[in-house]
Design a protein around this motif. Structure first.
Motif, PDB file in Angstrom:
ATOM      1  N   LEU A  11     -18.634   5.481  68.555  1.00 29.34           N
ATOM      2  CA  LEU A  11     -18.648   4.050  68.238  1.00 29.34           C
ATOM      3  C   LEU A  11     -19.975   3.679  67.578  1.00 29.34           C
TER       4      LEU A  11
ATOM      5  N   VAL B 225     -20.104  -2.400  69.413  1.00 28.58           N
ATOM      6  CA  VAL B 225     -19.209  -3.094  70.338  1.00 28.58           C
ATOM      7  C   VAL B 225     -19.880  -4.425  70.643  1.00 28.58           C
TER       8      VAL B 225
ATOM      9  N   LEU C 209     -15.167  -4.175  67.250  1.00 32.00           N
ATOM     10  CA  LEU C 209     -15.340  -2.763  67.582  1.00 32.00           C
ATOM     11  C   LEU C 209     -15.370  -1.973  66.285  1.00 32.00           C
ATOM     12  N   LYS C 210     -16.455  -1.212  66.099  1.00 35.00           N
ATOM     13  CA  LYS C 210     -16.539  -0.356  64.911  1.00 35.00           C
ATOM     14  C   LYS C 210     -16.815   1.068  65.346  1.00 35.00           C
ATOM     15  N   GLY C 211     -16.181   2.019  64.693  1.00 31.41           N
ATOM     16  CA  GLY C 211     -16.393   3.415  65.070  1.00 31.41           C
ATOM     17  C   GLY C 211     -15.692   4.349  64.118  1.00 31.41           C
TER      18      GLY C 211
END
Lengths: 188, 188
Positions: free
Chosen positions: B113, B116, B149-151
């Motif tokens: 990730l 968040v 949320l980035k991942g």
């Protein structure tokens, strides 16, 4: 001639009654929206920022600076003790809410308190949250709260104050009864 | 030859799997008792101390110093902004728990990730807690949580991680479902 301010237990009882009168006259003032923003730091560690909220018909501006509160986990739960864990913060929220409600109720009933202290325990079985056994819930099975209350009133009246606080506490209700929680995620 | 440590999202995944294996072998290790003690300061202001807990078959001793966390209220709710209020701490606990559960689930699913973050709102009508109108509950009517949320995974996989975290979060369960709370008071 001005009316003397009546402070009992550190609570301005004139202000309390004034607010109740205002809510009776304009019930739409009773709507509150509290807020928090949180950002992941690393591992189990995150940081929450708390400042504004909506209440009494307007956006509150009484906080010049935001509050910052961290949460994490101890090593046994994969963190590094950067802060208390979220379950412990639930106990903190419950203790703080019951305590200030006790103090407000006592002030309204003209009882001067000299001590309010409490110990809280929250019990859980980690087989729930880890997904190992669905027979166990994720959260606390139960919470025990033990208060010590001292003040200038008979024991029976002090017990009544605790009962009334339990019946009116915001966080006691949130934990004891279901609250609908909507989780939305924007991903990418 | 030693096994290399696999850290993902700041979580030691070997430790996580080792702990899950230990819980499978000895389910009695899964019992946790978290604790907090609280003391009234003045008015709406109180202070919580958090240090030890029972878990994994022993009293935890990883915290050399206790954590101290205050709670109070803003002036509109009869305090002096000494700290966030208890309802805001509920939002903090929920944000911290969902976030670390997302991070742990992502680590277990081999997803790295990069961000968040979340914003939370809790809505209540103060006619409940003030006792003015029993048609309103004391606590939050509802809570809205919005995550970003980035991942390094497809959007669908990131959404699945959020769903799994929601299904396994300790504090999400505590707030969404009833927890029995026993309050006992020693008065005098």
């Amino acid at each position: 001639m001005t009316t003397p301010t009546l402070i009992r237990n550190g609570v301005d009882t004139e202000q309390v009654y004034g607010t109740l009168d205002a809510l009776k006259a304009q019930p739409e003032l009773a709507r509150f929206v509290f807020r928090a923003t949180n950002r992941w730091m690393d591992g189990t560690h995150s940081r929450t920022t708390i400042q504004g909220f909506w209440g009494a018909g307007q956006e509150d501006s009484s906080r010049d600076e935001p509050f910052e509160v961290d949460a994490s986990e101890p090593p046994i739960l994969f963190g590094h003790n950067e802060a208390p864990n979220p379950a412990e913060f639930v106990l903190h929220a419950l203790a703080g809410c019951l305590t200030l409600t006790i103090v407000n109720v006592a002030a309204a009933r003209k009882v001067t308190l000299t001590e309010v202290s409490s110990t809280l325990e929250g019990v859980l079985d980690a087989r729930g949250a880890t997904g190992l056994d669905d027979a166990y819930r994720n959260g606390f099975e139960r919470i025990n709260v033990g208060f010590t209350l001292k003040g200038e009133a008979p024991a029976e009246k002090l017990q009544e104050i605790v009962e009334r606080a339990k019946a009116r506490s915001v966080v006691f209700d949130i934990i004891s009864n279901p609250v609908p929680v909507d989780v939305y995620a924007e991903v990418g």
